[in-house]
Design a protein around this motif. Structure first.
Motif, mmCIF file in Angstrom:
data_model
loop_
_atom_site.group_PDB
_atom_site.id
_atom_site.type_symbol
_atom_site.label_atom_id
_atom_site.label_comp_id
_atom_site.label_asym_id
_atom_site.label_seq_id
_atom_site.Cartn_x
_atom_site.Cartn_y
_atom_site.Cartn_z
ATOM 1 N N LEU A 28 0.755 -1.248 -0.041
ATOM 2 C CA LEU A 28 -0.141 0.039 0.011
ATOM 3 C C LEU A 28 0.946 1.234 -0.049
ATOM 4 N N GLY A 29 2.024 1.073 0.036
ATOM 5 C CA GLY A 29 2.938 2.426 -0.154
ATOM 6 C C GLY A 29 2.766 3.270 1.209
ATOM 7 N N GLU A 30 2.171 4.440 0.848
ATOM 8 C CA GLU A 30 2.236 5.477 2.040
ATOM 9 C C GLU A 30 0.749 5.790 2.143
ATOM 10 N N GLU A 31 -0.140 4.957 1.718
ATOM 11 C CA GLU A 31 -1.655 5.170 1.606
ATOM 12 C C GLU A 31 -2.230 5.079 2.842
ATOM 13 N N LYS A 32 -1.785 4.227 3.796
ATOM 14 C CA LYS A 32 -2.497 4.168 4.987
ATOM 15 C C LYS A 32 -1.411 4.131 6.250
ATOM 16 N N GLN A 33 -0.916 5.182 6.446
ATOM 17 C CA GLN A 33 -0.157 5.563 7.723
ATOM 18 C C GLN A 33 -0.914 5.716 8.833
ATOM 19 N N ILE A 34 -0.421 5.124 9.968
ATOM 20 C CA ILE A 34 -0.914 5.076 11.178
ATOM 21 C C ILE A 34 -0.658 6.396 11.992
ATOM 22 N N ASN A 35 0.441 6.759 11.762
ATOM 23 C CA ASN A 35 1.061 8.084 12.330
ATOM 24 C C ASN A 35 1.127 9.021 11.544
ATOM 25 N N ASP A 36 1.660 10.436 11.882
ATOM 26 C CA ASP A 36 2.026 11.545 11.155
ATOM 27 C C ASP A 36 3.434 11.538 10.525
ATOM 28 N N SER A 37 4.004 10.608 11.181
ATOM 29 C CA SER A 37 5.747 10.633 10.719
ATOM 30 C C SER A 37 6.428 11.756 11.112
ATOM 31 N N LEU A 42 7.511 7.644 15.170
ATOM 32 C CA LEU A 42 6.073 7.634 14.568
ATOM 33 C C LEU A 42 6.627 6.837 13.138
ATOM 34 N N ARG A 43 7.714 7.449 12.461
ATOM 35 C CA ARG A 43 7.957 6.721 10.919
ATOM 36 C C ARG A 43 8.197 5.164 11.170
ATOM 37 N N GLY A 44 8.912 4.878 12.202
ATOM 38 C CA GLY A 44 9.184 3.504 12.500
ATOM 39 C C GLY A 44 7.762 2.797 12.495
ATOM 40 N N LYS A 45 6.707 3.305 13.135
ATOM 41 C CA LYS A 45 5.736 2.499 13.318
ATOM 42 C C LYS A 45 4.855 2.345 11.960
ATOM 43 N N ASN A 46 5.209 3.455 11.102
ATOM 44 C CA ASN A 46 4.550 3.356 9.910
ATOM 45 C C ASN A 46 4.848 2.239 8.888
ATOM 46 N N ARG A 47 6.224 1.833 9.164
ATOM 47 C CA ARG A 47 6.962 0.668 8.324
ATOM 48 C C ARG A 47 6.506 -0.591 8.878
ATOM 49 N N ASN A 146 -5.503 5.617 12.805
ATOM 50 C CA ASN A 146 -5.137 4.872 14.070
ATOM 51 C C ASN A 146 -6.161 5.375 14.847
ATOM 52 N N LEU A 147 -7.495 5.294 14.437
ATOM 53 C CA LEU A 147 -8.736 5.751 14.985
ATOM 54 C C LEU A 147 -8.886 5.134 16.565
ATOM 55 N N SER A 148 -8.572 3.874 16.884
ATOM 56 C CA SER A 148 -8.870 3.422 18.108
ATOM 57 C C SER A 148 -7.951 3.942 18.951
ATOM 58 N N PHE A 149 -6.464 4.408 18.634
ATOM 59 C CA PHE A 149 -5.738 4.897 19.390
ATOM 60 C C PHE A 149 -6.234 6.439 19.760
#
Length: 203
Positions: A28-37, A42-47, A146-149
Motif C-alpha cells: 500500500l505504499g504510503e496510503e495507510k499511515q497510522i501516524n503522521d511521521s 512514528l515513522r518506524g511504526k508506519n513501516r 489509528n482511530l482506536s488510538f
C-alpha cells in the motif's frame, strides 16, 4: 511495501503450511499511515505489515463478548491490577475521536475517581467498529489510520488537561481486535464497538 508484505507472507507460509489459507498480499505504499511521521519513532511504526485473520461465520452466527465490570460500580479495594473494565456509555461518533454526549458525565466520573485516588495508574484501550479491511480505522479528522488510538488518547488528553499527571495514563489502540458484538448488523451494534475500555495498571 509489497516486498515487506511478501517477506512476511513467505515466512508465514513456511510456518503454517496448510492450516491457514493465505488469500492475498498487497503493498500500500504510503496510503495507510497510522501516524503522521513527525518523528523517527512514528515513522518506524508506519513501516509495518498488517495481517488480517478472518473467521468464517455460519449464517446467523454472531459473537457477543461477556460484559466487562463497570469501572464506576467496582470498589477500588476489589479491583486487581491488570483487570479490564468497561466505561459504560463512553462511545464515539463513527470515524472520529469525539465521544457521544452521554459519555461526558462518565468521563467526569473517571476524572473524579483519579483525583480521589492519586496512586491509580491506568491504560485506556480504544476500539473501533466495522472496518475489517484495515487493522485500525481512519480518523476522519486527522487523516491517519489509528482511530482506536486517537479515541483513547482523546480521553487521556482531557484528563491531563483537567489536572491528572500524564505519567498515570497510557493510551493504546486495539483496532477491531476485540469487538463487543460481531458482525455488526445494526447501528446499535456499531456504537457498542466504538468504545474505550480501561485496564488498571497500578493501585
Amino acid at each position: 511495501s509489497e516486498n515487506r508484505a511478501n517477506t512476511v507472507r513467505d515466512y508465514l507460509q513456511n510456518k503454517i503450511l496448510e492450516n491457514i489459507q493465505l488469500i492475498s498480499v498487497v503493498g500500500l505504499g504510503e496510503e495507510k499511515q497510522i501516524n503522521d511521521s513527525s518523528t523517527e519513532e512514528l515513522r518506524g511504526k508506519n513501516r509495518r505489515v498488517d495481517i488480517f485473520i478472518e473467521k468464517a461465520f455460519a449464517p446467523g452466527e454472531k459473537i457477543s463478548r461477556n460484559v466487562l465490570p463497570s469501572f464506576f460500580s467496582t470498589e477500588i479495594s476489589q479491583m486487581k491490577v491488570k483487570d479490564t473494565f468497561a466505561l459504560p456509555n463512553v462511545n464515539f461518533v463513527g470515524g472520529r475521536h469525539v465521544w457521544l454526549p452521554k459519555g461526558q458525565s462518565e468521563i467526569l466520573k473517571l476524572l473524579k475517581i483519579l483525583k480521589e485516588n492519586p496512586t491509580l495508574e491506568i491504560e485506556l484501550q480504544g476500539h473501533i467498529c466495522c472496518d475489517y479491511e484495515n487493522f485500525d480505522g481512519e480518523d476522519l479528522d486527522l487523516k491517519t489510520f489509528n482511530l482506536s488510538f486517537t479515541r483513547a488518547n482523546a480521553i487521556k488528553e482531557y484528563l491531563i488537561k483537567n489536572g491528572i499527571d500524564s505519567k498515570r495514563i497510557t493510551a493504546k489502540g486495539l483496532g477491531h481486535l476485540n469487538p463487543v458484538v460481531y458482525p455488526e448488523e445494526t447501528e446499535s451494534d456499531k456504537v457498542k464497538n466504538r468504545r474505550v475500555e480501561l485496564v488498571l495498571i497500578k493501585k
